[in-house]
Motif scaffolding. Structure first.
Motif, PDB file in Angstrom:
ATOM      1  N   TRP A  11      -9.698   3.116  -4.365  1.00 34.55           N
ATOM      2  CA  TRP A  11      -8.810   2.746  -3.237  1.00 34.55           C
ATOM      3  C   TRP A  11      -9.462   1.686  -2.274  1.00 34.55           C
ATOM      4  CZ3 TRP A  11      -4.278   5.417  -1.808  1.00 34.55           C
ATOM      5  CH2 TRP A  11      -3.863   6.511  -2.831  1.00 34.55           C
ATOM      6  N   GLY A  19      -3.227  -1.743   5.843  1.00 34.04           N
ATOM      7  CA  GLY A  19      -2.826  -1.718   4.436  1.00 34.04           C
ATOM      8  C   GLY A  19      -3.800  -0.807   3.512  1.00 34.04           C
ATOM      9  N   ALA A  64      -2.549   6.064   2.609  1.00 33.14           N
ATOM     10  CA  ALA A  64      -2.685   4.770   1.940  1.00 33.14           C
ATOM     11  C   ALA A  64      -4.115   4.246   2.464  1.00 33.14           C
ATOM     12  CB  ALA A  64      -1.500   3.973   2.135  1.00 33.14           C
ATOM     13  N   THR A  65      -4.372   4.774   3.937  1.00 32.59           N
ATOM     14  CA  THR A  65      -5.438   4.262   4.293  1.00 32.59           C
ATOM     15  C   THR A  65      -5.894   5.394   5.475  1.00 32.59           C
ATOM     16  OG1 THR A  65      -6.696   2.659   5.748  1.00 32.59           O
ATOM     17  CG2 THR A  65      -4.314   3.000   6.160  1.00 32.59           C
ATOM     18  N   ALA A 114       0.985  -1.133   0.011  1.00 30.36           N
ATOM     19  CA  ALA A 114       0.106   0.028   0.023  1.00 30.36           C
ATOM     20  C   ALA A 114       0.772   1.300  -0.082  1.00 30.36           C
ATOM     21  CB  ALA A 114      -0.886  -0.190   1.286  1.00 30.36           C
ATOM     22  N   GLY A 117      -4.666   1.032   0.511  1.00 31.32           N
ATOM     23  CA  GLY A 117      -3.841   1.436  -0.791  1.00 31.32           C
ATOM     24  C   GLY A 117      -4.757   1.355  -1.988  1.00 31.32           C
TER      25      GLY A 117
END
Length: 394
Positions: free
Chosen positions: A377, A384, A276-277, A237, A386
């Motif tokens: 996404w 994670g 990424a999250t 990610a 990503g």
């Protein structure tokens, strides 16, 4: 006084920071329905990650995200997912083979694995999906190398990890089955290492000892699982998100192409800047305590939003602008902080650094193949997250 409850995230995640209520702590309802206290301020997040009254013991009957609730029935002995002295003892034994020296030794192999993946991308020609062709296969290949298991087993790793990290995409029985399969696999590989030890983690953990304390086979198997669970998904990610952040800002990409020696600093900036999250692990209050004027009750969940702390304007003036030359880019909380800080942080950073360096060297005309705003996404897995894909041309 009853605190208002805010849906979190309030909007569909698209790589940008979701809107947040005012204040460093607020009551949030997660997509699965769980209520947590979300913490956003730099000082408050730092305090939470080190707080003695907040735990992350997944064997307890407390709120957890994704497969962690299911893991409670599968984890035994000491685990990195526990708290207190057992965790500290295990961490000391587990950390030795992951020291900075080992990461330095692995760097040439990481570069080789990256170049092999880029060879395949170049041979196939544009467009290429950097998530499918680089961000995911590189961490899997590195983990296989690290654990000393056959590279072809990586496909199974990804299938198991996808099932275990799904927030609501797999049943409890399916998660248990994936966990059991992983544990059996690593137990078999460990037995092989007993007869033919190498320079890999399984062999090193088998030999690790501190005074009269040694790792049990069950603990080694769980450590191998932890490396896969935490190291693969989060690193993949991070690679995708950092590349997205660069492609979204062509001037910053050009700066790295002109001055590739800036890449290590740019990686620090990107990991601090590009989400990424929106999520982080849920910690659980063991007793009542106060935080930023709010009383958190025993048993309540607390989610430190580390990305928000990294964008605290008091700590990081101008934090909404990505600058690969910026000198105060230290991503303090990207890999956690305190007693549970990620043991593989240096290894993950090395992979992101290598991937970006190799890409800008091999493909000077690198550019998005589709509008970046159209990309989807992952919001259905933890840890994670990503990008689902990142198509590029060159």
């Amino acid at each position: 006084m009853n605190e208002p409850v805010h849906a979190f995230p309030a909007t569909a995640f698209c790589g940008d920071p979701p809107p947040l209520p005012q204040g460093p702590v607020f009551r949030a309802r997660l997509p699965g329905g769980d209520l947590v206290w979300a913490v956003t301020g730099y000082d408050e997040v730092r305090a939470v990650l080190n707080h003695p009254l907040l735990g992350r013991d997944v064997t307890a009957d407390d709120p957890h995200m994704g497969a962690e609730a299911t893991m409670a029935g599968a984890l035994r002995d000491r685990s990195l997912l526990l708290d207190g002295p057992p965790h500290a003892q295990l961490r000391r034994l587990a950390a030795k083979p992951l020291a900075a020296r080992r990461v330095t030794e692995l760097r040439p192999r990481i570069r080789q694995l990256t170049d092999e993946l880029l060879d395949g991308i170049e041979e196939a020609g544009p467009p290429a999906d950097l998530v499918a062709r680089l961000a995911f296969p590189l961490p899997i290949a590195v983990i296989c190398e690290l654990l000393g298991v056959p590279a072809e087993d990586g496909a199974g790793f990804r299938e198991w990890a996808d099932r275990v990290t799904a927030i609501d995409g797999a049943t409890q029985d399916e998660v248990f089955a994936a966990l059991q399969t992983m544990f059996e696999y690593f137990a078999e590989r460990l037995e092989e290492k007993r007869h033919r030890p190498g320079s890999d983690l399984l062999s090193a953990w088998s030999a690790a000892q501190e005074a009269d304390d040694r790792l049990t086979d069950s603990e080694i198997v769980q450590l191998a699982f932890s490396v896969l669970f935490a190291g693969y998904e989060s690193t993949a990610a991070a690679i995708g998100a950092c590349l997205y952040g660069l492609l979204r800002r062509p001037a910053q990409l050009r700066a790295l192409q002109t001055e590739p020696e800036l890449v290590p600093n740019a990686v620090q900036a990107l990991m601090r800047f590009q989400l990424a999250t929106p999520y982080y692990r849920v910690l659980v209050a063991r007793r009542d305590f106060g935080l930023a004027g709010v009383t958190i009750r025993r048993g309540e969940g607390v989610m430190p939003l580390t990305w928000a702390a990294q964008r605290d304007p008091v700590r990081f003036p101008g934090c909404d602008t990505l600058d690969v030359r910026r000198s105060d880019n230290s991503p303090d909380f990207v890999f956690g902080h305190g007693p549970h800080a990620c043991l593989g942080a240096a290894l993950a950073t090395a992979q992101v650094d290598t991937a970006i360096s190799a890409l800008i060297r091999r493909f000077p005309g690198l550019r998005p193949a589709v509008p970046l705003s159209s990309l989807a996404w992952h919001t259905d897995r933890f840890p994670g997250g990503g990008l689902k894909e990142l198509p590029v041309c060159w």
